[in-house]
Design an enzyme around this catalytic site. Structure first.
Site, mmCIF file in Angstrom:
data_model
loop_
_atom_site.group_PDB
_atom_site.id
_atom_site.type_symbol
_atom_site.label_atom_id
_atom_site.label_comp_id
_atom_site.label_asym_id
_atom_site.label_seq_id
_atom_site.Cartn_x
_atom_site.Cartn_y
_atom_site.Cartn_z
ATOM 1 N N PHE A 195 5.326 -14.309 28.457
ATOM 2 C CA PHE A 195 5.802 -12.997 28.239
ATOM 3 C C PHE A 195 4.864 -12.326 27.191
ATOM 4 O O PHE A 195 4.395 -12.729 26.440
ATOM 5 C CB PHE A 195 7.169 -13.162 27.610
ATOM 6 C CG PHE A 195 8.164 -12.140 27.596
ATOM 7 C CD1 PHE A 195 8.528 -11.356 28.733
ATOM 8 C CD2 PHE A 195 8.482 -11.431 26.263
ATOM 9 C CE1 PHE A 195 9.396 -10.268 28.388
ATOM 10 C CE2 PHE A 195 8.962 -10.318 26.101
ATOM 11 C CZ PHE A 195 9.751 -9.895 27.151
ATOM 12 N N ASN B 2 12.852 -15.739 19.979
ATOM 13 C CA ASN B 2 12.748 -14.662 21.139
ATOM 14 C C ASN B 2 13.207 -15.355 22.540
ATOM 15 O O ASN B 2 12.138 -15.430 23.179
ATOM 16 C CB ASN B 2 11.682 -13.868 20.919
ATOM 17 C CG ASN B 2 11.611 -12.599 22.030
ATOM 18 O OD1 ASN B 2 12.900 -12.016 22.495
ATOM 19 N ND2 ASN B 2 10.590 -12.018 22.586
ATOM 20 N N PRO B 3 14.435 -15.731 22.495
ATOM 21 C CA PRO B 3 14.538 -16.735 23.762
ATOM 22 C C PRO B 3 14.863 -15.650 25.034
ATOM 23 O O PRO B 3 14.844 -14.464 24.963
ATOM 24 C CB PRO B 3 15.933 -17.490 23.635
ATOM 25 C CG PRO B 3 16.649 -16.320 22.615
ATOM 26 C CD PRO B 3 15.552 -15.570 21.809
#
Length: 301
Positions: free
Chosen positions: A96, A204-205
């Site tokens: 990400f 920050n899942p």
């Protein structure tokens, strides 16, 4: 030979419908050109104003990258890196792309470290970065606070950890990289059990509900890793729940948690943390005014 200003016009015309916000388009232009020419923004501006010529080989490279951008591929993947906390990080479609909101989360931890953690011995502080991705959180914390000995960057995907490892090497920091899955409670081997320990859990899942797909930019949907983004509509808190249950079962000492969250379900997250026995719950907005971050404390026996 083609000129800088001609490429600039082609660039604008090709991407203006995809990126209607002029500032965003300008930013992408400078990210691409400074990468290709290995120079700073001022040099590009000077070359534009002088209408300097671009050799055929370089121009061909620029056009190829432009077509990648036209297919919605994010600029960070096109050039192979991004910047986080002023530092360069290698990225590709496996990870990400780090965002400014996550920088704000790291900044919050650093603020608290100065206030709350300075009186603890650094050897007794453990950081768990759960779902590390590019490693940007762990590496930034280690760069800013090299005295923290125990920083564990955790991810369930080994290919992702390989990128985090490259970034740790790029910034010459030592962090512990572990291939483990919080949903399966596999983090136990890392834990040092001591009531004097202070644990900092940061994550920050994945938190975007599948039903929220329609509000995301096409380049996020098409290129960024699905597993790093989405959770089922029925269980949107699955990662926060797993992390919280793990904390209650396995940790001793003081536990500070820092989560990046979905702005649409922040009340659900707060209520869940209260039910789990977390105290001093604080929520913060990001620079866009959305509730995006939460911090809480748990006193584990």
């Amino acid at each position: 030979m083609e000129s800088f200003d001609k490429f600039y016009r082609i660039f604008q015309k090709t991407l203006q419908n995809l990126y209607p916000e002029p500032k965003e388009l300008e930013n992408i232009f400078f990210l691409l050109t400074t990468h290709i020419f290995q120079c700073d923004k001022i040099t590009i501006l000077l070359r534009l104003s002088r209408k300097e010529q671009i050799d055929f080989v370089t121009y061909d490279k620029l056009i190829k990258k432009l077509w990648e951008l036209k297919k919605n591929r994010p600029i960070q993947y096109v050039i192979g890196h991004t910047y986080f906390f002023g530092m360069k990080f290698i990225v590709n479609e496996k990870v990400f792309i780090p965002r400014q909101e996550t920088e704000e989360l790291v900044y919050w931890i650093l603020q608290d470290y100065k206030k709350n953690f300075h009186h603890h011995h650094d050897a007794y502080i453990q950081v768990f970065d759960i779902g590390t991705g590019s490693g940007c959180i762990s590496i930034s914390l280690k760069k800013k606070k090299p005295e923290i000995v125990n920083i564990h960057a955790i991810d369930f995907d080994q290919e992702v950890l390989d990128i985090a490892k490259k970034n740790a090497k790029l910034h010459n920091v030592k962090i512990s990289l572990k291939n483990m899955d919080i949903l399966k409670e596999e983090i136990d081997p890392l834990i040092k059990r001591n009531k004097n320990y202070v644990h900092i859990i940061v994550s920050n899942p994945p938190y975007v509900k599948l039903s929220e797909k329609k509000i995301l930019h096409p380049n996020i949907l098409q290129y960024e890793p699905y597993k790093a983004l989405f959770v089922p509509d029925e269980t949107p808190l699955i990662f926060y729940q797993s992390i919280s249950f793990w904390i209650k079962k396995r940790l001793t000492g003081i536990v500070y948690i820092y989560f990046e969250i979905n702005q649409f379900i922040y009340l659900d997250i707060i209520n869940f943390l209260k039910k789990m026995g977390f105290l001093n719950i604080e929520i913060r907005k990001d620079l866009q005014g959305f509730f995006r971050m939460v911090r809480a404390v748990y006193y584990a026996k």
